[in-house]
Structures are given as structure tokens and as C-alpha cells.
Design a protein around this motif. Structure first.
Motif, PDB file in Angstrom:
ATOM      1  N   GLY A 124      -4.915   1.543  14.936  1.00  0.00           N
ATOM      2  CA  GLY A 124      -5.870   1.640  13.831  1.00  0.00           C
ATOM      3  C   GLY A 124      -6.868   0.507  13.975  1.00  0.00           C
ATOM      4  N   PRO A 125      -7.722   0.325  12.967  1.00  0.00           N
ATOM      5  CA  PRO A 125      -8.708  -0.763  13.057  1.00  0.00           C
ATOM      6  C   PRO A 125      -7.976  -2.104  13.205  1.00  0.00           C
ATOM      7  N   ALA A 126      -8.485  -2.981  14.088  1.00  0.00           N
ATOM      8  CA  ALA A 126      -7.783  -4.235  14.395  1.00  0.00           C
ATOM      9  C   ALA A 126      -7.603  -5.098  13.135  1.00  0.00           C
ATOM     10  N   ASP A 127      -8.572  -5.026  12.201  1.00  0.00           N
ATOM     11  CA  ASP A 127      -8.463  -5.880  11.005  1.00  0.00           C
ATOM     12  C   ASP A 127      -7.582  -5.248   9.921  1.00  0.00           C
ATOM     13  N   PRO A 179      -4.658  -2.597  10.531  1.00  0.00           N
ATOM     14  CA  PRO A 179      -3.933  -1.598  11.327  1.00  0.00           C
ATOM     15  C   PRO A 179      -3.194  -0.582  10.458  1.00  0.00           C
ATOM     16  N   ILE A 180      -3.114   0.634  10.954  1.00  0.00           N
ATOM     17  CA  ILE A 180      -2.409   1.696  10.233  1.00  0.00           C
ATOM     18  C   ILE A 180      -0.942   1.724  10.676  1.00  0.00           C
ATOM     19  N   LEU A 181      -0.718   1.644  11.991  1.00  0.00           N
ATOM     20  CA  LEU A 181       0.653   1.516  12.488  1.00  0.00           C
ATOM     21  C   LEU A 181       0.905   0.034  12.764  1.00  0.00           C
ATOM     22  N   ARG A 182       2.028  -0.487  12.230  1.00  0.00           N
ATOM     23  CA  ARG A 182       2.249  -1.949  12.302  1.00  0.00           C
ATOM     24  C   ARG A 182       3.535  -2.276  13.054  1.00  0.00           C
ATOM     25  N   GLY A 183       3.463  -2.150  14.354  1.00  0.00           N
ATOM     26  CA  GLY A 183       4.628  -2.550  15.156  1.00  0.00           C
ATOM     27  C   GLY A 183       5.719  -1.506  15.217  1.00  0.00           C
ATOM     28  N   LEU A 184       5.314  -0.261  15.400  1.00  0.00           N
ATOM     29  CA  LEU A 184       6.249   0.872  15.395  1.00  0.00           C
ATOM     30  C   LEU A 184       7.107   0.870  16.667  1.00  0.00           C
ATOM     31  N   VAL A 230      -3.751  -0.762  19.563  1.00  0.00           N
ATOM     32  CA  VAL A 230      -4.299  -2.113  19.692  1.00  0.00           C
ATOM     33  C   VAL A 230      -3.358  -2.941  20.559  1.00  0.00           C
ATOM     34  N   SER A 231      -2.050  -2.760  20.338  1.00  0.00           N
ATOM     35  CA  SER A 231      -1.046  -3.440  21.176  1.00  0.00           C
ATOM     36  C   SER A 231       0.225  -2.606  21.190  1.00  0.00           C
TER      37      SER A 231
END
Lengths: 263, 237
Positions: B18-21, B23-28, B62-63
Motif C-alpha cells: 500500500g502507500p508507504a506512508d 500501508p494497508i498490509l502491515r507485515g503479513l 513495499v517490503s
């Protein structure tokens, strides 16, 4: 009086026609008097300035380099105008500079390469002016349309990408449509020439006392020049923009202002 | 249809997207199995569609790393990956021309018998081949888009709320089609908002809340989940 010299008095007399336009504006309360006067004055001053500058470089004794400097300035100004009118479009300034330069190189290359015109200041600057000036609105149009299409047709473009098509294949229908939209008006006006209207270059030459048959030959070459330059500029521009719209992994980028939000 | 070799279909590790600032998915981190129908459930904005787009590589994270068939998907040629990981959308994209023209976008060499066979596979009449694609009903258009996706001979089919804009009868037809595709050995990953639908189709459910995995399992496992929100999202009665 020489046929080509209308003199200051003549110029002033032609101003009566501006008076007619002003009178109509006042009579019908159009409120256009100020902008009419401003436009006419501006055109007069701009053309007088251009005329004096042209006089400096069209002299046979002047080195050609000044004509090319003029050409570069025209391209830079056209690039700036394109950027101003389509500033949301990614990389619009470098792409438009490249497009105008490529178009000038191709079209002037043909005209001078085949000795349609002799390479001199008197020919370079006006012909380059036709190339850049006539390509400007088509370039802005194609840029804005392509950018809008990437937002409006995201579902279809990504639908094609999802089927394993390349970015170029996925965007091809939009590219074709935008290029057609930019070129069709030029083709239509090329078709109508001589029947619906007499083009400016020809009218100018005839008024300046040139044999109409010669004027026609010049006009036809100028028309083909314009058609070729619009096609070249819009093609370079659209291919460049298409590359900007996709990532190396064949993904359609998202841009603020292209009419689509994150999904 | 081509199968996959690894034990898991997709392996996601610490995926942020998702957008870097914001994020929609957070460390899935999750494995999505390679059989049957896996439903992605969760409230709006939980990241279901975002996840699906990553699997087809319409977007990149993003990562984090996403593996498919034992290899990071970033190492696959995107075109080759997408032909094996097919995707259908909520609004089926309809291209200019007839149904036949639309099918040929996926398979340019397609001839009439093949086109008729693939329409039959999705329960559409071969007489529709000459129909302008935009004249199809919503249900027909979605079935046509599934037929088009199947022409790439995928190993998995991703479906992003494919019935969200369809009426009840069309919805059931598409669900049955997905079941038959999964039974034929092409696993389906299906995003759904509809808990009733989830209970009709899902073999496994991945519940996403706030961009992370809240639960994963079969329906009977999730019906016993301690979090009432998870039970609510899978429609436990």
C-alpha cells in the motif's frame, strides 16, 4: 506602391476591421472589448518584434547558426507551453522537448535533404515555426488524453495485464485512440483545404504578388510538413508517455490527478 | 492445467503493501494452500484486494517476500507469472469487439471450436461468440471473463469479489463454476464480503483485520475461534 508593402497607412486602415469587431462587442454587450484590443495590440507588437528579429537572421550574410539558435528557442518555448498545459503528465517537459526536436529533425531533414527548400535562414525559421507551432496543440491533446486514459481505463488495462499481455499490448487501444484523436483534425483540415478555406501561407504569398501556381506548390509542401510534424511529434510523445505510465514489471503506475485512487 | 510443485501455493513473509506512508498490509506472514477454494474475508479496507493484486503482481509490496511455486514472485517474468496466476475482477473488463475477440485477447490463436468449448466450460452458449461483449448481462460478462482467464491455462485463479455486482441467481452460478474449477485442480483464491457466500464456497478462510492475519483455517475451525469478531466475519451462527 509595391504590392508587398501595405505601409503604415494600410496597416492603420486594416485596423478599421478591429473597430468593426469592437462595435459588435459593444452593440451585443459581449464585454469583449478589452480582450479584443489587448489581443490585437499584442499580436501587432509580437509580430513586429519577430519581424525585426527575423530580419536580423534571414540576411544571406548572417551565419546559419542564428537560425538554429532560433529553432532551439522555439522548441524550448513549445516544451514549456506543453508542460504548462499538461503539467500532471509525468516527464512531460523532457518528453515534449524530445518530441519537438525529433519532429523538427525528421521533417526539416526531408525538406532540406531533398532540396525542396534551400538551407538558409529565410527558410529554416519559418518552416521550423510551422513544425513546432502546428504540433503544439496536438501534443498537449495527446498527452492529456493518454494520461486520462490511464486513469479512466485502469480496469481494462489491468485486465489485459492480468491476462499476461505486456504493458505495450495492454495500452495499445488507448494509444491508438489518442493518436487518432490528435491526427484526425489535421487530416480533416488537409482534406478541406482549397474548398472550405484558403490556407494562410498561400493567401500571404498571393497577396505578396507571387504567382498562384507557385503559391500552391509552397502551400502543399507546408501542409505536408505540418501533417508529418504533427504525426511525428504525437507519436514520439505518446510512446514516451506510455513508457512513463508503466513500471518495468509491467504494472500500471498510479498518479495523483489521473482520476484513480488506490484500490 | 499446470500444477505447482511446492507444498504451499503462496508463501508470504512480512509483507508490507500500500502507500508507504499509510500501508494497508502491515507485515503479513501466511501460507495460502494449493487446493480448493480459499476465501479472503475481513472488513472493508482490511487489505483483501491489495493482497490479491500482489499475488498477480499488479502491484509490488513495499517490503517483504512473496514466494510462489518455490520462487520469489519478483524473480518471475511478470507476463509468465500472470498467465499461471490468473485473475478476475469485480467489474469484468470488457474489451472492444465480440465475445470471440475478447477471448482472443488471452489466446490470439484461438479458433471457433476451442472458443465454443471454453464457453461451454463456463456454462455459456456458443451462440454468444458473435455477441458484442458490452451487450452481455453482468453474470454472462463475469463468466466470459473467467473463460478468458482459463484460456491462459492457469495454475491458480484469483477472484476479486467476482459476484459483488451480480444478482442472486448469477452469484450462485459463478460460485458453482468456481467450485468446478477448483475440483478440476485449479485452486481458487476468492475475496468476499458476503458471509453467506463464504460459508457456501470456502474450504479455507483467511481473515484479515487491519492489514494483518487475524485467523486462518477451515470454517469449522474458525467457528470455534476465540475472537468474536473473527466468528462474526465468517458468519458463525
Amino acid at each position: 506602391m509595391d504590392r508587398t508593402d501595405i505601409g503604415l497607412l494600410g496597416l492603420a486602415a486594416s485596423g478599421i476591421l478591429v473597430g468593426v469587431a469592437l462595435a459588435i462587442s459593444i452593440w451585443r454587450r459581449l464585454g469583449l472589448e478589452r480582450s479584443l484590443l489587448w489581443a490585437c495590440l499584442r499580436a501587432l507588437v509580437q509580430l513586429l518584434l519577430v519581424g525585426s528579429a527575423l530580419r536580423l537572421i534571414v540576411d544571406e550574410d548572417d551565419p546559419l547558426v542564428w537560425s538554429f539558435v532560433w529553432l532551439v528557442v522555439m522548441i524550448a518555448f513549445a516544451g514549456y507551453t506543453t508542460w504548462r498545459r499538461a503539467r500532471d503528465v509525468p516527464a512531460v517537459l523532457p518528453l515534449s522537448l524530445l518530441a519537438y526536436a525529433a519532429s523538427a529533425a525528421v521533417t526539416l531533414g526531408v525538406l532540406f535533404g531533398f532540396h525542396v527548400y534551400e538551407l538558409e535562414g529565410r527558410t529554416i525559421v519559418p518552416l521550423a515555426g510551422m513544425v513546432v507551432g502546428n504540433s503544439l496543440s496536438a501534443t498537449v491533446l495527446v498527452s492529456r488524453r493518454l494520461f486520462a486514459a490511464a486513469g479512466d481505463h485502469r480496469n481494462e488495462i489491468e485486465g489485459r495485464l492480468a491476462l499476461g499481455l505486456s504493458a505495450a499490448e495492454a495500452f495499445r487501444p488507448d494509444l491508438r485512440e489518442s493518436l487518432r484523436t490528435a491526427l484526425v483534425p489535421q487530416i480533416e483540415s488537409t482534406k478541406a483545404v482549397g474548398i472550405v478555406f484558403l490556407p494562410g501561407a498561400m493567401v500571404g504569398l498571393i497577396l505578396a504578388g507571387v504567382d498562384p501556381a507557385d503559391a500552391v506548390r509552397v502551400q502543399v509542401s507546408v501542409m505536408y510538413l505540418v501533417l508529418g510534424s504533427v504525426a511525428t511529434t504525437t507519436a514520439v510523445m505518446s510512446l514516451g508517455i506510455a513508457r512513463q505510465l508503466f513500471t518495468g514489471a509491467q504494472q500500471l503506475r498510479r498518479f495523483p490527478g489521473s482520476g484513480d485512487g488506490p484500490g | 492445467m499446470r500444477g505447482v510443485t511446492g507444498p504451499a501455493l503462496f508463501e508470504l513473509r512480512e509483507v508490507v503493501a500500500g502507500p508507504a506512508d499509510a500501508p494497508i498490509l502491515r507485515g503479513l506472514t501466511v501460507d495460502i494452500p494449493c487446493r480448493g477454494i480459499t476465501a479472503l474475508a475481513g472488513p472493508s479496507g482490511a487489505g483483501k484486494s491489495t493482497l490479491l493484486r500482489l499475488l498477480n503482481r499488479l502491484d509490488d509490496p513495499v517490503s517483504g517476500v512473496i514466494m510462489w511455486d518455490g520462487r520469489p514472485i519478483a524473480e518471475w517474468d511478470p507476463r509468465a507469472l500472470r498467465r499461471r496466476v490468473a485473475m478476475v475482477f469485480q467489474r469484468p473488463p470488457l474489451f472492444d469487439g465480440t465475445v470471440f475477440d475478447n477471448l482472443r485477447v488471452a489466446c490470439p490463436d484461438l479458433v471457433s471450436p476451442g472458443a465454443e468449448a471454453i464457453l461451454a466450460r463456463v456454462g455459456l452458449s456458443p451462440t454468444l461468440l458473435d455477441r458484442t461483449a458490452t451487450d452481455l448481462s453482468g453474470g454472462e460478462a463475469q463468466r466470459m471473463s473467467i473463460a478468458r482467464a482459463l484460456l491462459t491455462e492457469p495454475s491458480v485463479l484469483l477472484a476479486d469479489e467476482p459476484t459483488a455486482s451480480l444478482d442472486g441467481a448469477s452469484r450462485i452460478t459463478i460460485e458453482q463454476l468456481a467450485r468446478s474449477i477448483a475440483d478440476d485442480g485449479v485452486p481458487v483464491v476468492w475475496v468476499s464480503h458476503d458471509t453467506e457466500q463464504l460459508r457456501r464456497i470456502a474450504d479455507h478462510v483467511l481473515v484479515l483485520i487491519d492489514g494483518d492475519v487475524a485467523a486462518f483455517g477451515t470454517l469449522s475451525e474458525l467457528d470455534r475461534h476465540p475472537d468474536p469478531l473473527v466468528r462474526d466475519l465468517v458468519g458463525t451462527r
